[in-house]
Design a protein around this motif. Structure first.
Motif, PDB file in Angstrom:
ATOM      1  N   ARG A 162       0.852  -1.193   0.000  1.00  0.00           N
ATOM      2  CA  ARG A 162       0.000   0.000   0.000  1.00  0.00           C
ATOM      3  C   ARG A 162       0.881   1.233   0.000  1.00  0.00           C
ATOM      4  O   ARG A 162       1.692   1.427   0.898  1.00  0.00           O
ATOM      5  N   HIS A 163       0.727   2.060  -1.038  1.00  0.00           N
ATOM      6  CA  HIS A 163       1.498   3.298  -1.122  1.00  0.00           C
ATOM      7  C   HIS A 163       1.003   4.253  -0.051  1.00  0.00           C
ATOM      8  O   HIS A 163      -0.210   4.462   0.090  1.00  0.00           O
ATOM      9  N   ILE A 164       1.915   4.860   0.728  1.00  0.00           N
ATOM     10  CA  ILE A 164       1.496   5.674   1.871  1.00  0.00           C
ATOM     11  C   ILE A 164       1.575   7.170   1.600  1.00  0.00           C
ATOM     12  O   ILE A 164       1.443   7.981   2.513  1.00  0.00           O
ATOM     13  N   GLY A 165       1.754   7.546   0.328  1.00  0.00           N
ATOM     14  CA  GLY A 165       1.720   8.958  -0.019  1.00  0.00           C
ATOM     15  C   GLY A 165       3.065   9.639   0.171  1.00  0.00           C
ATOM     16  O   GLY A 165       4.109   8.993   0.318  1.00  0.00           O
ATOM     17  N   ASN A 166       3.035  10.971   0.172  1.00  0.00           N
ATOM     18  CA  ASN A 166       4.268  11.748   0.256  1.00  0.00           C
ATOM     19  C   ASN A 166       4.912  11.612   1.633  1.00  0.00           C
ATOM     20  O   ASN A 166       4.253  11.777   2.667  1.00  0.00           O
ATOM     21  N   VAL A 167       6.195  11.292   1.634  1.00  0.00           N
ATOM     22  CA  VAL A 167       6.980  11.138   2.873  1.00  0.00           C
ATOM     23  C   VAL A 167       8.158  12.107   2.777  1.00  0.00           C
ATOM     24  O   VAL A 167       9.173  11.797   2.162  1.00  0.00           O
ATOM     25  N   PRO A 168       8.051  13.309   3.368  1.00  0.00           N
ATOM     26  CA  PRO A 168       9.105  14.309   3.205  1.00  0.00           C
ATOM     27  C   PRO A 168      10.376  13.995   3.982  1.00  0.00           C
ATOM     28  O   PRO A 168      11.433  14.526   3.667  1.00  0.00           O
ATOM     29  N   GLU A 169      10.274  13.136   5.006  1.00  0.00           N
ATOM     30  CA  GLU A 169      11.454  12.766   5.800  1.00  0.00           C
ATOM     31  C   GLU A 169      11.363  11.298   6.175  1.00  0.00           C
ATOM     32  O   GLU A 169      10.286  10.799   6.502  1.00  0.00           O
ATOM     33  N   PHE A 170      12.501  10.613   6.117  1.00  0.00           N
ATOM     34  CA  PHE A 170      12.568   9.221   6.578  1.00  0.00           C
ATOM     35  C   PHE A 170      14.023   8.879   6.825  1.00  0.00           C
ATOM     36  O   PHE A 170      14.879   9.212   6.012  1.00  0.00           O
ATOM     37  N   GLU A 171      14.284   8.226   7.947  1.00  0.00           N
ATOM     38  CA  GLU A 171      15.664   7.822   8.233  1.00  0.00           C
ATOM     39  C   GLU A 171      15.687   6.533   9.037  1.00  0.00           C
ATOM     40  O   GLU A 171      14.715   6.186   9.731  1.00  0.00           O
ATOM     41  N   ILE A 172      16.801   5.842   8.909  1.00  0.00           N
ATOM     42  CA  ILE A 172      17.051   4.605   9.650  1.00  0.00           C
ATOM     43  C   ILE A 172      18.211   4.842  10.603  1.00  0.00           C
ATOM     44  O   ILE A 172      19.180   5.520  10.262  1.00  0.00           O
ATOM     45  N   ALA A 173      18.096   4.295  11.806  1.00  0.00           N
ATOM     46  CA  ALA A 173      19.169   4.416  12.792  1.00  0.00           C
ATOM     47  C   ALA A 173      19.542   3.028  13.300  1.00  0.00           C
ATOM     48  O   ALA A 173      18.676   2.170  13.481  1.00  0.00           O
ATOM     49  N   ILE A 174      20.840   2.811  13.494  1.00  0.00           N
ATOM     50  CA  ILE A 174      21.345   1.561  14.056  1.00  0.00           C
ATOM     51  C   ILE A 174      21.870   1.854  15.442  1.00  0.00           C
ATOM     52  O   ILE A 174      22.723   2.733  15.628  1.00  0.00           O
ATOM     53  N   GLU A 175      21.340   1.134  16.425  1.00  0.00           N
ATOM     54  CA  GLU A 175      21.756   1.314  17.806  1.00  0.00           C
ATOM     55  C   GLU A 175      22.359   0.009  18.319  1.00  0.00           C
ATOM     56  O   GLU A 175      22.019  -1.073  17.835  1.00  0.00           O
ATOM     57  N   THR A 176      23.234   0.116  19.294  1.00  0.00           N
ATOM     58  CA  THR A 176      23.832  -1.085  19.878  1.00  0.00           C
ATOM     59  C   THR A 176      24.348  -0.782  21.268  1.00  0.00           C
ATOM     60  O   THR A 176      24.652   0.375  21.600  1.00  0.00           O
ATOM     61  N   SER A 177      24.417  -1.799  22.075  1.00  0.00           N
ATOM     62  CA  SER A 177      25.127  -1.675  23.340  1.00  0.00           C
ATOM     63  C   SER A 177      26.557  -2.175  23.129  1.00  0.00           C
ATOM     64  O   SER A 177      26.807  -3.036  22.276  1.00  0.00           O
ATOM     65  N   VAL A 178      27.479  -1.609  23.868  1.00  0.00           N
ATOM     66  CA  VAL A 178      28.909  -1.891  23.655  1.00  0.00           C
ATOM     67  C   VAL A 178      29.501  -2.514  24.918  1.00  0.00           C
ATOM     68  O   VAL A 178      29.312  -1.999  26.023  1.00  0.00           O
TER      69      VAL A 178
END
Length: 252
Positions: A26-42
């Motif tokens: 399903r197309h969700i329309g205009n998306v002016p911002e989108f980002e992916i983040a990778i988190e981890t414990s060290v």
């Protein structure tokens, strides 16, 4: 050598997962911002062979992939997604003799429905109730509210009859376990190359704000969530636990 920069634009799609299978996109329309983040414990190891206690090994543990973005198109499917809710169709119905209690002149009253039609108000005179003249009723048909401007001579309680229109109710935070596959078709505005994104399983955070007043700007609605791992993909490292980015070369 040409500089390889990207200015991505593209289209996002969600596919609801049921019984482990992703449904239609399903197309969700205009998306002016989108980002992916990778988190981890060290987990860090310090050696004890020198006086400096240097870090000689780092172990990255508990890897987590999250996403965040903004939606602009507010159709009923996107509305349910933003609110982590469900859509319910409320059918038209005929209401007879809804008790309005003791009504005060010029007091606004909410009836049980929207897009009202065939609205009549009667009093409780025994034998033959009095029908309130339509000139004394201010009806907001769309939102289902009435104001009776004059109640002189009417026997309380007043009673309402009307027909409601079909509407859609979207609930809040009632579908917290929903999972979606996310797919992105991207085009590099600078060079015309293409890039795709697959996230195999995502769940949206129920934390959300939904501003109702927007001034002179178009509404934008924040979304955030987590990409869940597919551990079976360990057998094929090209797939990735969470998903992958695909760089698509130009056709030969």
């Amino acid at each position: 050598m040409a500089k390889e920069y990207i200015v991505l634009r593209g289209n996002f799609y969600l596919s609801k997962i049921a019984n482990g299978v992703a449904g239609a996109m399903r197309h969700i329309g205009n998306v002016p911002e989108f980002e992916i983040a990778i988190e981890t414990s060290v987990i860090e190891h310090q050696e004890s062979m020198t006086v400096h206690n240097t870090t000689d090994l780092v172990l990255y543990d508990a890897i987590k992939v999250t996403f965040s973005g903004k939606l602009e198109e507010i159709n009923k499917e996107n509305l349910a997604y933003i609110l982590s809710g469900e859509n319910h169709t409320v059918a038209s119905k005929v209401v007879t003799d809804q008790d309005l209690g003791t009504v005060v002149a010029n007091q606004e009253i909410k009836l049980d429905g929207y897009n009202l039609s065939a609205v009549t108000i009667k009093d409780s005179t025994s034998g033959t109730p009095v029908t309130v003249n339509s000139s004394k009723i201010k009806l907001d048909q769309k939102f289902g509210t009435i104001i009776i401007t004059d109640v002189t001579g009417l026997t309380m309680p007043l009673k309402a009859a009307y027909t409601t229109g079909e509407v859609t109710n979207t609930t809040f935070a009632s579908d917290l376990d929903a999972e979606y596959a996310l797919f992105f078709k991207g085009t590099n505005k600078r060079g015309g190359e293409h890039m795709a994104l697959n996230l195999w399983r995502t769940t949206k955070s129920p934390e959300a704000t939904f501003p109702l007043i927007h001034g002179n700007e178009f509404g934008q609605y924040d979304i955030q969530g987590t990409a869940l791992s597919v551990i079976e993909n360990e057998a094929d490292p090209k797939l990735g636990y969470f998903g992958h980015l695909v760089t698509i070369p130009a056709a030969a």
